[in-house]
Design an enzyme around this catalytic site. Sequence first.
Site, mmCIF file in Angstrom:
data_model
loop_
_atom_site.group_PDB
_atom_site.id
_atom_site.type_symbol
_atom_site.label_atom_id
_atom_site.label_comp_id
_atom_site.label_asym_id
_atom_site.label_seq_id
_atom_site.Cartn_x
_atom_site.Cartn_y
_atom_site.Cartn_z
ATOM 1 N N SER A 22 0.840 -1.484 -0.367
ATOM 2 C CA SER A 22 0.512 0.214 0.292
ATOM 3 C C SER A 22 0.995 1.259 0.326
ATOM 4 C CB SER A 22 -0.967 0.059 1.365
ATOM 5 O OG SER A 22 -1.975 1.257 1.382
ATOM 6 N N GLY A 73 1.298 11.057 4.997
ATOM 7 C CA GLY A 73 -0.416 11.294 5.831
ATOM 8 C C GLY A 73 -1.012 11.142 5.038
ATOM 9 N N CYS A 131 -1.809 3.659 11.741
ATOM 10 C CA CYS A 131 -2.260 5.327 11.624
ATOM 11 C C CYS A 131 -2.124 6.020 13.007
ATOM 12 C CB CYS A 131 -3.169 5.741 10.397
ATOM 13 S SG CYS A 131 -4.219 5.126 10.161
ATOM 14 N N GLY A 243 10.862 -4.166 3.000
ATOM 15 C CA GLY A 243 12.484 -3.869 2.155
ATOM 16 C C GLY A 243 13.070 -4.942 1.388
ATOM 17 N N GLY A 264 7.317 -2.559 -1.793
ATOM 18 C CA GLY A 264 7.169 -1.194 -1.102
ATOM 19 C C GLY A 264 7.946 -0.512 -1.516
HETATM 20 C C1 FMN Z 1 5.812 6.450 -0.053
HETATM 21 C C2 FMN Z 1 5.420 5.653 1.036
HETATM 22 C C3 FMN Z 1 3.912 5.664 1.238
HETATM 23 C C4 FMN Z 1 3.293 4.319 2.117
HETATM 24 N N1 FMN Z 1 2.102 5.000 2.024
HETATM 25 C C5 FMN Z 1 1.183 3.690 2.639
HETATM 26 C C6 FMN Z 1 -0.093 3.825 2.721
HETATM 27 O O1 FMN Z 1 -0.565 4.420 2.321
HETATM 28 N N2 FMN Z 1 -0.297 2.761 3.815
HETATM 29 C C7 FMN Z 1 -0.214 1.114 4.247
HETATM 30 O O2 FMN Z 1 -0.618 0.969 4.853
HETATM 31 N N3 FMN Z 1 1.722 1.546 4.582
HETATM 32 C C8 FMN Z 1 2.172 2.149 3.667
HETATM 33 N N4 FMN Z 1 2.913 2.631 3.164
HETATM 34 C C9 FMN Z 1 3.947 1.448 4.170
HETATM 35 C C10 FMN Z 1 4.402 0.424 2.970
HETATM 36 O O3 FMN Z 1 3.646 -0.077 2.273
HETATM 37 C C11 FMN Z 1 5.342 -0.946 3.545
HETATM 38 O O4 FMN Z 1 4.101 -1.755 4.447
HETATM 39 C C12 FMN Z 1 6.745 -0.489 3.756
HETATM 40 O O5 FMN Z 1 6.891 0.607 3.036
HETATM 41 C C13 FMN Z 1 7.209 -0.903 4.110
HETATM 42 O O6 FMN Z 1 7.979 -2.112 2.840
HETATM 43 P P1 FMN Z 1 9.324 -1.503 2.289
HETATM 44 O O7 FMN Z 1 10.105 -1.836 3.077
HETATM 45 O O8 FMN Z 1 8.781 -3.087 1.370
HETATM 46 O O9 FMN Z 1 8.732 -0.442 1.488
HETATM 47 C C14 FMN Z 1 4.569 3.289 2.932
HETATM 48 C C15 FMN Z 1 5.208 3.656 2.213
HETATM 49 C C16 FMN Z 1 6.303 4.021 1.230
HETATM 50 C C17 FMN Z 1 7.148 4.483 1.296
#
Ligand code: FMN
Length: 307
Positions: A22, A73, A131, A243, A264
Amino acid sequence: MKPNLNVNFAGIKLKNPVLSASGTFGYGYELADLIPLKKIGAIITKTITFEPRPGNPQPRIAEVEGGMLNTIGLQNIGVKAFVGDPLEKLAKIGVPVFVSVAGHSLEEYAQSAKVLSSYKEISAIELNLSCPNLKKKIVCHDLPLTADVIKSVKKISKVPVIAKLSPLVADIAELSLAAQNAGADGVTIANTYPAMAIDVKTFKPKLSTVKGGMSGPCIKPMSVRAVYDAYPVLKIPILGCGGITSGQDAVEFMLAGAAAVSVGSASLVSAQNIIKIIDGIEKILAEKNISSAAALTGKINQAVNIC
Ligand SMILES: Cc1cc2nc3c(=O)[nH]c(=O)nc-3n(C[C@H](O)[C@H](O)[C@H](O)COP(=O)(O)O)c2cc1C
């Protein structure tokens, strides 16, 4: 023989265990010109709230060693706008759609779930429980509130409800179990880690809100550990997240106990990465002569005694 990548996640058939995480993939359809979206296991939308939100002021993103910080946000168009054109475009892709939902209160989660419940294009709801609530406390840091949010959405939802958890809790197994007991059909482990960075040229924080969420390769070992700790106590499946940048990373999460994974920050580096991760899993399975991706879940080869 080609390995079978299909997995069943909370009763939803996925053609492979790789989902978009997400907030890092837009509403989902925007990347259609860049990658074959049909190849992805499922799309998780950016988090939707009942009312539209403008998000936090800039700067909302900062690079750190091994990853990034964000404080978006929950900028989004609100649930009523989402179920129009965006959902129609998403449904045309032909992969399951998981809609991520958040709210400041139990009522706000339930209001959104009620709107979404009448759309058959939606395969699952992922509850973003990381959140802040009205008292500025992270929802899933409050166990009774977490349980109440899950119960109230479960009452309304016609599709599986996945609880996305924050990793920064004393006991992730206890939190996951609370989610399961409240009726969650799966858990996502995990969201970002609270973090901050300061620019030493200006002495200013790098994010407008000072603190934000850390993601990217630097968090992977911590999130793998969280999956590993939660797996033995759960009957519901885990969506591993944190990650992941390669097929190897995805397999690591699955060996620790994840039934599927979500990608992500790697999609922000290159939209192609999610496809490379799917191909990477297939390659590892073929090399190791493992016939199916589902066989990886929880299969860590634990020869040592753990204290
Ligand atoms: C720019 C950005 C926006 C994100 N927005 C959301 C969001 O709207 N809702 C949510 O549940 N997680 C959000 N996340 C968290 C990611 O879904 C994910 O759980 C987190 O980044 C860890 O995974 P990653 O290391 O692969 O990025 C966001 C992450 C990033 C970097």
